[in-house]
Design a protein around this motif. Structure first.
Motif, PDB file in Angstrom:
ATOM      1  N   MET A 115       0.872  -1.282  -0.145  1.00 34.38           N
ATOM      2  CA  MET A 115      -0.039  -0.031  -0.152  1.00 34.38           C
ATOM      3  C   MET A 115       0.928   1.408   0.069  1.00 34.38           C
ATOM      4  N   LYS A 116       0.544   2.081  -0.698  1.00 31.19           N
ATOM      5  CA  LYS A 116       1.142   3.374  -0.722  1.00 31.19           C
ATOM      6  C   LYS A 116       0.558   4.396   0.425  1.00 31.19           C
ATOM      7  N   THR A 117       1.384   5.400   0.888  1.00 24.84           N
ATOM      8  CA  THR A 117       1.220   6.077   2.055  1.00 24.84           C
ATOM      9  C   THR A 117       1.089   7.621   1.622  1.00 24.84           C
ATOM     10  N   TYR A 118      -0.042   8.441   1.826  1.00 22.34           N
ATOM     11  CA  TYR A 118      -0.145   9.648   1.485  1.00 22.34           C
ATOM     12  C   TYR A 118      -0.419  10.479   2.639  1.00 22.34           C
ATOM     13  N   LEU A 119      -0.071  11.843   2.562  1.00 25.60           N
ATOM     14  CA  LEU A 119      -0.400  12.836   3.480  1.00 25.60           C
ATOM     15  C   LEU A 119      -1.380  13.910   3.152  1.00 25.60           C
ATOM     16  N   PHE A 120      -2.257  14.003   3.959  1.00 21.77           N
ATOM     17  CA  PHE A 120      -3.254  15.015   3.679  1.00 21.77           C
ATOM     18  C   PHE A 120      -3.040  16.288   4.250  1.00 21.77           C
ATOM     19  N   SER A 121      -2.779  17.375   3.751  1.00 19.17           N
ATOM     20  CA  SER A 121      -2.460  18.706   4.386  1.00 19.17           C
ATOM     21  C   SER A 121      -3.537  19.450   4.252  1.00 19.17           C
ATOM     22  N   LEU A 122      -4.450  20.008   5.338  1.00 25.40           N
ATOM     23  CA  LEU A 122      -5.423  20.788   5.239  1.00 25.40           C
ATOM     24  C   LEU A 122      -4.928  22.265   5.542  1.00 25.40           C
ATOM     25  N   PHE A 123      -5.367  23.392   4.540  1.00 24.83           N
ATOM     26  CA  PHE A 123      -4.911  24.635   4.843  1.00 24.83           C
ATOM     27  C   PHE A 123      -6.040  25.405   5.159  1.00 24.83           C
ATOM     28  N   THR A 124      -5.604  26.181   6.325  1.00 24.48           N
ATOM     29  CA  THR A 124      -6.556  26.986   6.773  1.00 24.48           C
ATOM     30  C   THR A 124      -6.043  28.592   6.804  1.00 24.48           C
ATOM     31  N   PRO A 125      -7.219  29.477   6.607  1.00 24.68           N
ATOM     32  CA  PRO A 125      -6.616  30.973   6.655  1.00 24.68           C
ATOM     33  C   PRO A 125      -6.176  31.406   7.865  1.00 24.68           C
ATOM     34  N   GLY A 184      -6.985   2.016   5.946  1.00 30.49           N
ATOM     35  CA  GLY A 184      -6.101   3.099   5.416  1.00 30.49           C
ATOM     36  C   GLY A 184      -5.916   3.710   6.476  1.00 30.49           C
ATOM     37  N   TRP A 185      -6.176   3.733   7.506  1.00 30.83           N
ATOM     38  CA  TRP A 185      -5.946   4.723   8.799  1.00 30.83           C
ATOM     39  C   TRP A 185      -4.499   4.596   9.281  1.00 30.83           C
ATOM     40  N   VAL A 186      -3.932   5.660   9.384  1.00 34.23           N
ATOM     41  CA  VAL A 186      -2.583   5.902  10.046  1.00 34.23           C
ATOM     42  C   VAL A 186      -2.701   6.959  11.116  1.00 34.23           C
ATOM     43  N   PHE A 187      -3.091   8.086  11.039  1.00 32.05           N
ATOM     44  CA  PHE A 187      -3.002   9.233  11.679  1.00 32.05           C
ATOM     45  C   PHE A 187      -3.679  10.495  11.375  1.00 32.05           C
ATOM     46  N   ALA A 188      -4.423  11.015  12.184  1.00 33.60           N
ATOM     47  CA  ALA A 188      -5.045  12.345  11.861  1.00 33.60           C
ATOM     48  C   ALA A 188      -4.880  13.181  13.348  1.00 33.60           C
ATOM     49  N   GLY A 189      -4.848  14.681  12.852  1.00 31.24           N
ATOM     50  CA  GLY A 189      -4.865  15.474  13.789  1.00 31.24           C
ATOM     51  C   GLY A 189      -5.002  17.038  13.469  1.00 31.24           C
ATOM     52  N   GLY A 190      -5.381  17.763  14.367  1.00 25.97           N
ATOM     53  CA  GLY A 190      -5.531  19.234  13.888  1.00 25.97           C
ATOM     54  C   GLY A 190      -4.356  19.914  14.709  1.00 25.97           C
ATOM     55  N   LEU A 191      -3.972  21.141  14.269  1.00 23.95           N
ATOM     56  CA  LEU A 191      -2.751  21.719  14.832  1.00 23.95           C
ATOM     57  C   LEU A 191      -3.353  22.928  15.553  1.00 23.95           C
ATOM     58  N   GLY A 192      -2.177  23.307  16.678  1.00 24.60           N
ATOM     59  CA  GLY A 192      -2.771  24.455  17.513  1.00 24.60           C
ATOM     60  C   GLY A 192      -2.483  25.909  16.725  1.00 24.60           C
ATOM     61  N   ASP A 193      -2.805  26.950  17.354  1.00 22.32           N
ATOM     62  CA  ASP A 193      -2.856  28.157  16.777  1.00 22.32           C
ATOM     63  C   ASP A 193      -1.478  28.456  16.375  1.00 22.32           C
ATOM     64  N   LEU A 194      -1.285  29.365  15.310  1.00 23.55           N
ATOM     65  CA  LEU A 194      -0.051  30.037  14.760  1.00 23.55           C
ATOM     66  C   LEU A 194       0.841  30.441  16.265  1.00 23.55           C
ATOM     67  N   ASP A 195       0.112  31.241  17.073  1.00 24.05           N
ATOM     68  CA  ASP A 195       0.797  31.630  18.186  1.00 24.05           C
ATOM     69  C   ASP A 195       1.658  30.502  18.935  1.00 24.05           C
ATOM     70  N   ALA A 196       1.218  29.333  19.021  1.00 23.56           N
ATOM     71  CA  ALA A 196       1.895  28.081  19.505  1.00 23.56           C
ATOM     72  C   ALA A 196       3.046  27.721  18.785  1.00 23.56           C
ATOM     73  N   ALA A 197       3.418  28.209  17.646  1.00 22.54           N
ATOM     74  CA  ALA A 197       4.372  27.431  16.843  1.00 22.54           C
ATOM     75  C   ALA A 197       5.819  28.170  17.186  1.00 22.54           C
ATOM     76  N   GLY A 209      -3.284  23.727   8.929  1.00 24.65           N
ATOM     77  CA  GLY A 209      -4.172  23.569  10.318  1.00 24.65           C
ATOM     78  C   GLY A 209      -4.427  22.128  10.783  1.00 24.65           C
ATOM     79  N   GLY A 210      -4.159  20.951   9.756  1.00 27.87           N
ATOM     80  CA  GLY A 210      -4.242  19.812  10.297  1.00 27.87           C
ATOM     81  C   GLY A 210      -3.688  18.943   9.260  1.00 27.87           C
ATOM     82  N   LEU A 211      -3.589  17.566   9.505  1.00 26.39           N
ATOM     83  CA  LEU A 211      -3.059  16.750   8.618  1.00 26.39           C
ATOM     84  C   LEU A 211      -3.700  15.044   8.833  1.00 26.39           C
ATOM     85  N   SER A 212      -3.715  14.432   7.992  1.00 18.00           N
ATOM     86  CA  SER A 212      -4.091  13.013   7.844  1.00 18.00           C
ATOM     87  C   SER A 212      -3.137  12.352   7.266  1.00 18.00           C
ATOM     88  N   ILE A 213      -2.621  10.877   7.756  1.00 14.54           N
ATOM     89  CA  ILE A 213      -1.925  10.100   7.124  1.00 14.54           C
ATOM     90  C   ILE A 213      -2.699   8.902   6.586  1.00 14.54           C
TER      91      ILE A 213
END
Length: 125
Positions: free
Chosen positions: A1-11, A40-53, A79-83
């Motif tokens: 199986m191939k592995t893919y990254l979903f990158s969710l971009f937010t304003p 197909g599930w590997v991982f998913a999660g939302g990221l904290g605010d830009l102030d936390a970077a 803003g978040g990602l899934s693998i």
């Protein structure tokens, strides 16, 4: 199986205070359940605010340099990602389309490099 990254971009703006995220999160969980059911599930999660970077770089003298905030100033941020894993690229794109539709935000789909040949682009079989 191939592995893919979903990158969710937010304003880079806070969501409206009256925004009901319940339906959005419910649809994302339905997509995640479908991905799990397909194996197909590997991982998913939302990221904290830009102030936390914090951005970590290395100065010319080799010393680490820590800077508050993201690396680049842009109108959108990650803003978040899934693998996920699948041998069916069309299925992968359908999952990403459903996430984009639920959130209203772009989702970038990128394959990981072939795990059997590090440093090489993935095969197209």
């Amino acid at each position: 199986m191939k592995t893919y990254l979903f990158s969710l971009f937010t304003p880079n703006v806070a969501p409206p205070e009256d925004l009901d995220l319940g339906p959005v999160m419910a649809e994302i969980e339905r997509v995640n359940d479908e991905i799990r059911a397909a194996g197909g599930w590997v991982f998913a999660g939302g990221l904290g605010d830009l102030d936390a970077a914090t951005t970590v770089t290395v100065a010319s003298n080799g010393s680490p340099l820590l800077t508050d905030g993201p690396y680049a100033e842009v109108r959108e941020h990650l803003g978040g990602l899934s693998i996920v894993r699948s041998d069916d690229y069309d299925r992968v794109l359908r999952w990403a389309e459903r996430i984009a539709s639920a959130t209203g935000f772009p989702v970038e789909v990128r394959p990981f490099v072939d795990e059997h040949h590090p440093g090489q682009p993935p095969t197209t079989e």
